[in-house]
Scaffold this motif. Sequence first.
Motif, short mmCIF file in Angstrom:
data_model
loop_
_atom_site.label_atom_id
_atom_site.label_comp_id
_atom_site.label_asym_id
_atom_site.label_seq_id
_atom_site.Cartn_x
_atom_site.Cartn_y
_atom_site.Cartn_z
N ASP A 360 6.47 -2.69 6.83
CA ASP A 360 7.16 -3.42 5.75
C ASP A 360 6.45 -4.71 5.40
N ASP A 361 5.89 -5.40 6.40
CA ASP A 361 5.24 -6.67 6.15
C ASP A 361 3.88 -6.49 5.45
N LEU A 362 3.35 -5.25 5.44
CA LEU A 362 2.06 -4.99 4.79
C LEU A 362 2.22 -4.47 3.37
N VAL A 363 3.42 -4.04 3.02
CA VAL A 363 3.63 -3.53 1.65
C VAL A 363 3.42 -4.67 0.65
N PRO A 364 2.50 -4.49 -0.30
CA PRO A 364 2.15 -5.59 -1.20
C PRO A 364 3.19 -5.82 -2.29
N ALA A 365 3.12 -6.98 -2.89
CA ALA A 365 3.89 -7.24 -4.10
C ALA A 365 3.24 -6.47 -5.24
N GLN A 366 3.97 -6.26 -6.32
CA GLN A 366 3.42 -5.55 -7.48
C GLN A 366 2.27 -6.34 -8.08
N LYS A 367 1.11 -5.70 -8.24
CA LYS A 367 -0.05 -6.38 -8.84
C LYS A 367 0.09 -6.41 -10.35
#
Length: 367
Positions: A360-367
């Motif tokens: 979960d901590d590696l899932v990026p924000a929307q680029k």
Amino acid sequence: MTKLKLKRGSPREEFPSLDGNYTYMAQVLDLHMYTRQFNRATDSGVIFDDIIRPGLEDPGTRTGPKTVGCLAGDAQSYILFCDFFDRIIEAYHSYKVVSDITQVSDFNYDNLKGGDDFDRAYAVSCEVSVTRCVEDYCFPTHCSRGERRQLLMLAKKVLDQLGEEFPGRFYSIDDLNQEMKDQEIIMDAPPASLIKIGVGRDWPDARALWVSEDGTLAVWVNMEDHLRLVSSRNDGNIQEAFAIICNGLLKIEALYKKLRHPFIWKPHLGWVVSSPAEVGTGLKASVTVKLVHLVTHKRLDDILDRLRLRMEINHLSGMHKISNQQTIGLTEVELTQLVVDGVKLLIRIEKRLENNGGIDDLVPAQK
């Protein structure tokens, strides 16, 4: 605007059946839009039914990758049928075409950060390709035999002049098949779908391949577009592949300009090619990565969407190709950077999953 008077019924009578069609063309097209485009034709005779034929011949599947389902017959198609093409580009690239926003190019490969340092246990190969079309010639779906042969002679003249940096050899498809016969490698005729829409007409007449002596650069002539430059490697060093493409492309572009046959460019669309899936830069950068755990994870689609990347999954080999979906609205360097950064993150996530860790901590924000 030219109008053709063909023996056709009304737009309502001619409107195609789009049931079970999973292309962006079918998503965008309705009777109102079809009616508006119905009697239009470009100066070279491209009509709207020519534009949408690829999506009618190959409607796709519910679970397969969604294609644009249309091809331009010439550069004027993007202007005359702009109501349609602009919506296709917006749907496919998530990018709104605006007439006062100019597409910007950046071929300074030194601006690319990373791409030469992937973990080799995961990144196994890479490829960068770019397409171009030549001003004043129709695109492959619509060009005549004479145009195709003129484009071949022009390409041969240019590629013969590449100079010491890119010495290479020019092959017709027949030459190529003869040379590779001993290796039992033959270039098959294009699939029936490409023949039906005109891209594969008269195969292999006026189709060719140029390959640099060191094998780092290949140029395909008169395939899906007038030119496709490809640099592929058997490692993940996409930085080097990108540099080769930039150097080769700039030299080839200068030679075409010198012969007064520049590549097609429109300020609001960038480099114009036959498929709206590749307008803007015409660039596709991909890295083939060994992934076992991530490809079955429930958040894979969400992660790829946030990274603005696509993945061609091959469960049989476990090797999956990761590439940019978007080709417009960003520069060549920015698009390649998206792939570099995205692949690095996907490898980090794969390593975390190997150790049964949370992501979960590696899932990026929307680029």
